[in-house]
Design a protein around this motif. Structure first.
Motif, PDB file in Angstrom:
ATOM      1  N   THR A 212      -2.984   5.384  -8.309  1.00 40.24           N
ATOM      2  CA  THR A 212      -3.000   6.359  -7.226  1.00 40.24           C
ATOM      3  C   THR A 212      -1.637   6.366  -6.530  1.00 40.24           C
ATOM      4  OG1 THR A 212      -3.739   4.754  -5.581  1.00 40.24           O
ATOM      5  CG2 THR A 212      -5.467   5.943  -6.811  1.00 40.24           C
ATOM      6  N   ASP A 213      -1.463   7.282  -5.580  1.00 38.84           N
ATOM      7  CA  ASP A 213      -0.224   7.283  -4.797  1.00 38.84           C
ATOM      8  C   ASP A 213      -0.064   5.966  -4.041  1.00 38.84           C
ATOM      9  OD1 ASP A 213       0.430   9.817  -5.676  1.00 38.84           O
ATOM     10  OD2 ASP A 213      -0.409  10.828  -3.920  1.00 38.84           O
ATOM     11  N   GLN A 214      -1.176   5.423  -3.533  1.00 39.63           N
ATOM     12  CA  GLN A 214      -1.127   4.123  -2.843  1.00 39.63           C
ATOM     13  C   GLN A 214      -0.704   3.019  -3.806  1.00 39.63           C
ATOM     14  OE1 GLN A 214      -0.960   5.109   0.450  1.00 39.63           O
ATOM     15  NE2 GLN A 214      -1.818   3.083   0.682  1.00 39.63           N
TER      16      GLN A 214
ATOM     17  N   LEU B  65      -5.931   1.491  -5.055  1.00 42.24           N
ATOM     18  CA  LEU B  65      -4.661   1.463  -5.789  1.00 42.24           C
ATOM     19  C   LEU B  65      -4.773   2.070  -7.179  1.00 42.24           C
ATOM     20  CD1 LEU B  65      -3.469  -2.078  -4.695  1.00 42.24           C
ATOM     21  CD2 LEU B  65      -2.938   0.121  -3.650  1.00 42.24           C
TER      22      LEU B  65
END
Length: 115
Positions: A84-86, A64
């Motif tokens: 992050t993108d997550q 994350l």
């Protein structure tokens, strides 16, 4: 026995703190100490800095956040944390769940006050 304010806050922090940290990283990477200072300002979201770094490590292991090292103008290099993108998807999911949850809690507390 009536739970203490601190016991209640501890339970509330467990579910929300990681998403608060992620949300702070939505604009730009931050140094761990900057995150800690921001969150301990009122002692509601974070009681002590000692709980932040294990949380950041968990977020990193979960994909994350990601980290980079940057030189410091004073002292050793600093580890910066970036979402992050997550992590962004996790905050979006939390936000969708949080709003109706918060509204339901507020409604229940307000209903209890009117009795």
């Amino acid at each position: 026995m009536v739970p203490s304010k601190e016991a209640i806050l501890t339970n509330l922090r467990r579910g929300a703190l990681e998403y608060c940290v992620l949300a702070m990283l939505s604009e730009r990477p931050l140094y761990g100490l900057d995150i800690a200072r921001s969150l301990t300002g009122d002692s509601v979201l974070l009681a002590s800095e000692g709980t932040l770094y294990p949380l950041l490590a968990r977020l990193r292991r979960a994909g994350l956040v990601e980290t980079t090292w940057q030189e410091s103008p004073s002292g050793p290099p600093r580890r910066y944390y970036a979402m992050t993108d997550q992590g962004r998807l996790a905050v979006e999911a939390f936000t969708r769940a949080w709003t109706p949850f918060r509204d339901a809690v507020d409604a229940a507390l307000t209903q209890g006050e009117t009795r």
